[in-house]
Write a protein that holds these residues in place. Structure first.
Motif, PDB file in Angstrom:
ATOM      1  N   VAL A 705     -28.624  31.045  16.730  1.00 51.40           N
ATOM      2  CA  VAL A 705     -27.740  32.213  16.690  1.00 51.40           C
ATOM      3  C   VAL A 705     -28.585  33.462  16.446  1.00 51.40           C
ATOM      4  O   VAL A 705     -29.451  33.471  15.568  1.00 51.40           O
ATOM      5  CB  VAL A 705     -26.691  32.074  15.567  1.00 51.40           C
ATOM      6  N   VAL A 713     -30.948  34.507  13.530  1.00 53.89           N
ATOM      7  CA  VAL A 713     -30.421  34.377  12.167  1.00 53.89           C
ATOM      8  C   VAL A 713     -30.355  32.912  11.724  1.00 53.89           C
ATOM      9  O   VAL A 713     -30.333  32.637  10.529  1.00 53.89           O
ATOM     10  CB  VAL A 713     -29.047  35.070  11.991  1.00 53.89           C
ATOM     11  N   SER A 714     -30.344  32.000  12.684  1.00 54.78           N
ATOM     12  CA  SER A 714     -30.447  30.581  12.290  1.00 54.78           C
ATOM     13  C   SER A 714     -31.931  30.244  12.220  1.00 54.78           C
ATOM     14  O   SER A 714     -32.418  29.371  12.919  1.00 54.78           O
ATOM     15  CB  SER A 714     -29.727  29.694  13.293  1.00 54.78           C
ATOM     16  N   ASP A 719     -29.666  27.365   8.017  1.00 54.37           N
ATOM     17  CA  ASP A 719     -28.685  27.857   8.983  1.00 54.37           C
ATOM     18  C   ASP A 719     -28.762  27.169  10.342  1.00 54.37           C
ATOM     19  O   ASP A 719     -27.816  27.227  11.118  1.00 54.37           O
ATOM     20  CB  ASP A 719     -28.867  29.367   9.183  1.00 54.37           C
ATOM     21  N   THR A 800     -20.180  32.334  17.771  1.00 56.66           N
ATOM     22  CA  THR A 800     -20.565  32.229  16.370  1.00 56.66           C
ATOM     23  C   THR A 800     -20.987  33.597  15.847  1.00 56.66           C
ATOM     24  O   THR A 800     -21.759  34.293  16.500  1.00 56.66           O
ATOM     25  CB  THR A 800     -21.753  31.263  16.236  1.00 56.66           C
ATOM     26  N   PRO A 801     -20.473  34.011  14.675  1.00 55.38           N
ATOM     27  CA  PRO A 801     -20.912  35.297  14.128  1.00 55.38           C
ATOM     28  C   PRO A 801     -22.434  35.323  13.933  1.00 55.38           C
ATOM     29  O   PRO A 801     -23.005  34.352  13.450  1.00 55.38           O
ATOM     30  CB  PRO A 801     -20.195  35.378  12.781  1.00 55.38           C
ATOM     31  N   ALA A 803     -24.623  36.228  11.846  1.00 60.50           N
ATOM     32  CA  ALA A 803     -25.077  36.565  10.500  1.00 60.50           C
ATOM     33  C   ALA A 803     -25.420  35.287   9.768  1.00 60.50           C
ATOM     34  O   ALA A 803     -24.698  34.298   9.839  1.00 60.50           O
ATOM     35  CB  ALA A 803     -23.982  37.321   9.751  1.00 60.50           C
ATOM     36  N   ALA A 804     -26.561  35.296   9.083  1.00 62.46           N
ATOM     37  CA  ALA A 804     -26.985  34.114   8.334  1.00 62.46           C
ATOM     38  C   ALA A 804     -26.211  34.016   7.039  1.00 62.46           C
ATOM     39  O   ALA A 804     -25.673  35.001   6.538  1.00 62.46           O
ATOM     40  CB  ALA A 804     -28.476  34.192   8.046  1.00 62.46           C
TER      41      ALA A 804
END
Ligand SMILES: Cc1cc2nc3c(=O)[nH]c(=O)nc-3n(C[C@H](O)[C@H](O)[C@H](O)COP(=O)(O)OP(=O)(O)OC[C@H]3O[C@@H](n4cnc5c(N)ncnc54)[C@H](O)[C@@H]3O)c2cc1C
Lengths: 826, 287
Positions: A705, A713-714, A719, A800-801, A803-804
């Protein structure tokens, strides 16, 4: 000389035995030659400075502070080494017009993804290199990044402005043009008038190969040859490309893949880090090591999948498929990797799967974006294809209101029809789809589970049950060189083996395949033990070092056994042929009278014989050899396959879906694979289980992501969700066997089967559980939120948003305010 | 992943640790189990010059029966708290939460005090400690002071502990005989909760006499679902009654949106999980 005719004393067959893997003790305990374990006198360490921006111009780099830091030996930037760093090559250009941005190991003027290397620091210790890397001051001018695949395909923002477009290539396979089937547009038109047309769009999310051992490279420039140890799947190809792109003569490079801890395609690459380690060793004239951190591995090692798949399926009212049209958008990321656009193209022959379709057209458009580049990941192109076709065959069944297995069966190639040339032009040599399916249904308890599903639907149980089906095939054994040549691939697909008969009767087997966890040392020993009739324990398998394994094309695409195994067989047969005249001489018989079986060369019709190990000793001593016979039994063989192999199988999966939360739980999984003859059932079981988990993980958990500035962020395992044993159930597996006809051993390959088959089986089960609630698709990974949204709004669940989830924070434990840039967005 | 170099001290008493903290001030970090601090250092999100290790201070370890409450030393590991018989008997909710916390390796190193001082809103201990009205004992240069759990969590990763103080003990009032349940919602087993609900219930016959409900990851700090608690008092422990009360679970919450779920979804989860947690704590089948 021993004599016996008693078959009970003959060595038991090794092929088919579930031998424990001989390499496991050292691999599991770690007391082995992982690249990062290698320590050389005077060795230096490297750290990378990486771009935090997805797309930016480098305006200045100040390395003065880093150079002045303790024990720093060298600091260099892309500009300083622009002409000597080599390039990271694409081996499979899809057309002459393909747009291929220059992929330099280190950016010179512009960075094209977050994580790209902009400077290198070499120091006496890894810690000092890392500390000094923090002191390199880089200034950037940010450029707008091309991030979203569909937007990038519309050229709204350019990933590489100088190319003028983000479209790297377009590639088509058409059954009407190729003469392998009809015109798909006509089929669709006919079906629109009087039949069924199903149109769907599926998403293949971006995945990250997450092998256990991070990539690592050590380069020793202190001898006549540069010695490169690297955690790679492809030492031979890497050596060739390092020579080809840096101008260093191939003869001056020795490439070694020592023990390698997993790859899954993630190490089917020549990496910027390898090239830069080589350069650092060249510059400093000292051994240099670089080992990536897990964060670096996730961020800048190549990613996998990432496609939008648009399918139009035409069928008669009775559910016989008359045409399939496939339109792919494939995200290449910032550069065209070594296989590059070849990954989606490998799916071209697999969308028609095990079915007889009348017409077929496949088009894939490769798109450049400002993300980490995408390349092979376990299955490479074939899981994507299998997912889409197995999902849409379920849609056809739903449209017809029939059992999805029956609709599939109506379209199958029947067992008596092999060899069968498909609408995509592949010739399948063998298979038996009904047999695998019958066995799977029986193990699964298909009818009982269907009945339970019905009961739960009727009672409105908050936990619904779904049954997922995947009847897959794949093409393995990459690849006939002739076919690769027609496809413009930059190399062949043969494999090489050598057998050395040592004076004491022991045997060294050298393979050009490059295992990184598959257990080749064990399986290859079993094959040679049978073929030469020598004990399993007497065989040593050597691999991965271009000094011993002189020729080879390495390990990927389930090729090692079906291609490399056949090379072994041929080399062994040559050893036997070389032994015959010597044995005849020893036995005072004519060479034509010598027959070989169970390790003995025997005079036909007598009990006089010698073992091949005894002949090896005699050849070495060379005291009494027949005229003109060399004192040597060793043999090599290079085998170029004539066709691919086509494993297939039926996988059935039962999933429970908690309709209140969207949580999904696996209830049962049955896999019946036909992988031809099996050399080692234990190894096969391991490959199937591991493969299943990897495919299930795509269905349910894994996803790369990015946020809207292009930052991954993943970026850690917090994440990027990798399952463990705690997240999976016990799988039930079995096999049916229709041996491959393309190789002596009758094997088909099992490296990718579980991964390819399981993803659609799981998603089909999840969708099946809630189809009566109006759901026809749930985008992968099927997170609880997506499932919940699909139930409540009927869409596929949304993106998917970006943001972590923040668990490690700069300010941890420090009092005062917290300034978080990601996560927790309200 | 190599942290920047730091100096390391491992004092043998709280007083010595406080002295070290006073001396190095801003430049120092306390390390307990290191399960949150070390990743931060290795990712170079922070680079303290001094790391003060509390690991050698024996007085900070262990669980003590202190009459009306249990006194849990800040340096007691998750594993030791989780298997403690006193905790099981008098603060069952804490045992339940720890059984879901991370994995065995992390539970053997991470500490009760470290997790609370870290104040990750997704941490599994905040909600239970808040629900059970625990008191935090912090010690500074001027001696010790007590902070109610409700005042302890200030914001994301921020607590009432000041720069020169150390969390030394957590006092958990005894909830002997209360039923408890910790409903942790995750996608994979070793994850922090997307949302979790901590519920403790005292039954009076078939009815709920008292209920305590804490929410994990529904805002920048652990939260109490007071509206639910109040609505439950005197209710029968039936699915309908409990679900009705649980509709208020997300009142006043302000959950994050991240790659595990949106705020809207978390609000929904909070109500479902609250009902399940309360029913399970009341000894009823959650479905
Ligand atoms: C892989 C992994 C998974 C995890 N999963 C979960 C999970 O599912 N649920 C969960 O709740 N937690 C989870 N954690 C976090 C774990 O609970 C940690 O143990 C906890 O967050 C911190 O405790 P610690 O003792 O390790 O503290 P440290 O990491 O040593 O310290 C954390 C912070 O608190 C400060 N600190 C520590 N002790 C004190 C003290 N006595 N006084 C003042 N300040 C102090 C430190 O300075 C630091 O800033 C996980 C951690 C990891 C690595």
């Amino acid at each position: 000389m021993t004599t016996t005719d008693d078959p009970s004393l003959a060595p038991a067959k090794e092929v088919g035995r579930d031998r424990r893997r001989k390499e496991d003790e050292r691999l599991i305990t770690g007391r082995t030659r992982w690249t990062d374990n290698i320590v050389l006198p005077g060795m230096l360490h490297m750290a990378m400075v990486r771009s935090p921006f997805a797309h930016a111009t480098i305006t200045s780099i100040d390395t003065a502070a880093a150079k002045a830091a303790p024990n720093v030996v060298d600091v260099f930037t892309g500009r300083e080494v622009a002409d000597v760093q080599g390039v990271i090559a694409n081996a499979w250009p899809l057309s002459e017009e393909q747009k291929t941005p220059d992929h330099l190991p280190m950016a010179v003027e512009r960075v094209a993804f977050a994580g790209e290397i902009v400077a290198v620091v070499v120091a006496r210790s890894a810690a000092e290199a890392r500390d000094a890397a923090e002191l390199v001051d880089v200034e950037y001018d940010e450029l707008p990044p091309a991030l979203d695949l569909k937007e990038a395909a519309a050229d709204q923002v350019l990933a590489h402005p100088d190319l003028g477009t983000n479209i790297s290539s377009v590639w088509t396979l058409d059954s009407a043009e190729g003469g392998t089937g009809g015109n798909v547009d006509e089929a669709i038109e006919t079906a629109r008038a009087d039949g069924i047309v199903i149109e769907r769009e599926y998403r293949q999310q971006r995945l990250i190969p997450a092998f256990m051992e991070p990539r690592s490279t050590v380069v020793d420039p202190t001898g006549e040859q540069y010695v490169v140890w690297s955690s790679t799947q492809i030492p031979h190809i890497a050596r060739f490309l390092l020579a080809a792109t840096t101008g260093t003569p191939e003869s001056k490079i020795r490439y070694i893949a020592p023990d390698v801890g997993g790859g899954f395609g993630g190490k089917l690459q020549t990496t910027p880090e390898e090239w830069l380690t080589f350069l650092a060793a060249k510059r400093t004239r000292k051994p240099v090591k670089y080992t990536e951190t897990r964060s670096e591995s996730l961020m800048s090692g190549h990613h996998g999948r990432d496609q939008w798949q648009r399918l139009t399926l035409a069928a008669t009212k009775e559910g016989r498929v008359t045409g399939l049209k496939v339109d792919l958008l494939a995200d290449l990321g910032a550069y065209v990797g070594v296989v590059g656009g070849g990954v989606p193209v490998l799916g071209a022959w697999m969308f028609n799967a095990i079915y007889k379709f009348d017409s077929y057209r496949f088009t894939t458009t490769q798109v450049l974006t400002n993300k980490t580049w995408v390349d092979a990941y376990r299955g490479a192109g074939r899981p994507e294809a299998t997912y889409a076709i197995e999902r849409i065959m379920n849609e056809l069944a739903a449209e017809l209101g029939e059992d999805p297995l029956e609709v599939r069966a109506r379209n199958w190639i029947q067992p008596e029809e092999f060899p069968f040339t498909t609408v995509a032009g592949m010739t399948y040599d063998s298979g038996n789809y009904p047999a695998a399916t019958e066995r799977a249904k029986e193990m699964f308890g298909y009818d009982e589970l269907r009945a339970e599903q019905q009961r739960r639907r009727e009672s409105g149980d908050p936990v619904q049950l779904g049954i997922g089906i995947s009847t897959f095939t794949e093409m393995c054994g990459l690849a006939p060189s002739r076919v690769l040549g027609q496809l413009n691939y930059g190399a062949g697909g043969w494999e090489h083996a050598e057998i050395r008969m040592l004076p004491t009767g022991k045997v060294e087997v050298i393979t050009g395949t490059s295992p990184h966890g598959q257990g080749h040392e064990t399986a290859w020993s079993q094959i040679v033990a049978d073929r030469l009739g020598v004990p399993f324990e007497d065989i040593e398998v050597l691999h991965g070092d271009t000094q011993t394994s002189v020729r080879g094309l390495d390990t990927y695409g389930s090729r090692s056994l079906v291609v490399g195994g056949e090379a072994l067989v041929q080399a062994a047969d040559k050893v036997v042929e070389r032994a015959k005249p010597i044995a005849a001489h020893m036995l005072e018989a004519a060479p034509d009278d010598i027959e070989f079986s169970g390790g003995r060369l025997q005079v036909r019709g007598t009990d006089k014989g010698v073992t091949i190990q005894e002949v090896a000793t005699a050849a070495w001593a060379a005291h009494d050899l027949p005229e003109g016979v060399e004192p040597n039994l060793d043999a090599t063989a290079t085998y170029d396959p004539v066709n691919f192999s086509f494993p297939h199988g039926t996988h059935l999966c039962a999933m429970e879906v908690d309709t209140e939360t969207g949580q999904v739980t696996m209830r049962k999984y049955v896999a019946v694979d036909d992988i031809g003859n099996i050399v080692n059932p234990l190894i096969v079981e391991g490959q199937v289980h591991g493969g299943l988990v990897q495919g299930i993980a795509q269905a349910l958990w894994e996803e790369a992501v990015h946020d809207d500035s292009g930052t991954l962020v993943s970026g850690s395992f917090v994440d990027y969700l990798l399952p463990t044993a705690a997240d999976t159930i016990s799988f039930e597996t079995d096999h049916t066997t229709s041996p491959a006809t393309s190789n002596t051993l009758g094997t088909k390959g099992v490296g990718e089967a579980g991964t390819i088959a399981s993803t659609p089986a799981v998603v089909n089960a999840v969708v099946d559980a809630v189809r009566h609630l109006g759901v026809t698709d749930i985008q992968m990974p099927c997170t609880p939120e997506r499932v919940w949204r699909a139930i409540n709004s009927s869409g596929p669940g949304g993106e998917t948003p970006g943001a972590a989830a923040p668990h490690f924070d700069e300010s941890t434990g420090m009092s005062g305010t917290v300034d978080r840039t990601t996560g927790g967005a309200e | 992943m190599i942290p920047a170099a730091f100096e390391y001290v491992a004092p043998a008493s709280v007083e010595e640790a406080l002295a070290a903290l006073a001396e190095h001030g801003d430049e120092a970090k306390i390390i307990a189990g290191g399960q949150s601090l070390l990743p931060v250092l290795r990712m170079r999100l922070n680079a303290p010059e001094w790391v003060i290790d509390l690991g050698r201070i024996e007085s900070l370890r262990g669980v003590r029966d202190a009459g009306d409450h249990l006194a849990v030393g800040a340096m007691t590991t998750h594993h030791d708290v989780g298997k403690d018989a006193l905790v099981h008997e008098h603060a069952l909710l804490v045992s339940k939460a720890i059984s879901h916390l991370a994995d065995a390796q992390v539970r053997h190193r991470g500490t009760f005090g470290g997790a609370l001082a870290h104040a990750d809103p997704a941490g599994d201990l905040g909600a239970p400690v808040l629900a059970l009205d625990a008191t935090m004992v912090v010690q500074g240069p001027g001696g010790t002071r007590e902070v109610a759990a409700a005042d302890f969590f200030v914001d994301l990763f921020e607590t009432a502990i000041s720069d020169d103080e150390i969390l030394v003990e957590v006092r958990v009032p005894k909830h002997t005989g209360w039923g408890a349940s910790y409903e942790k919602f995750v996608r994979i087993a070793h994850q922090w909760p997307i949302v979790a609900v901590a519920a403790a219930v005292r039954m009076d016959g078939d009815r709920i006499a008292e209920a305590r409900v804490g929410l994990t990851n529904m805002g920048s700090t652990p939260l109490r679902a007071t509206a639910v608690e109040e609505a439950l008092v005197g209710q029968p422990a039936t699915t309908d009654a409990v679900r009705q009360a649980a509709t208020h679970a997300a009142d006043g919450a302000n959950p994050p949106t991240d790659l595990n779920g949106s705020a809207e979804y978390r609000n929904h989860l909070a109500t479902v999980l609250t009902a399940r947690a309360v029913l399970a704590a009341a000894g009823r089948d959650a479905t």
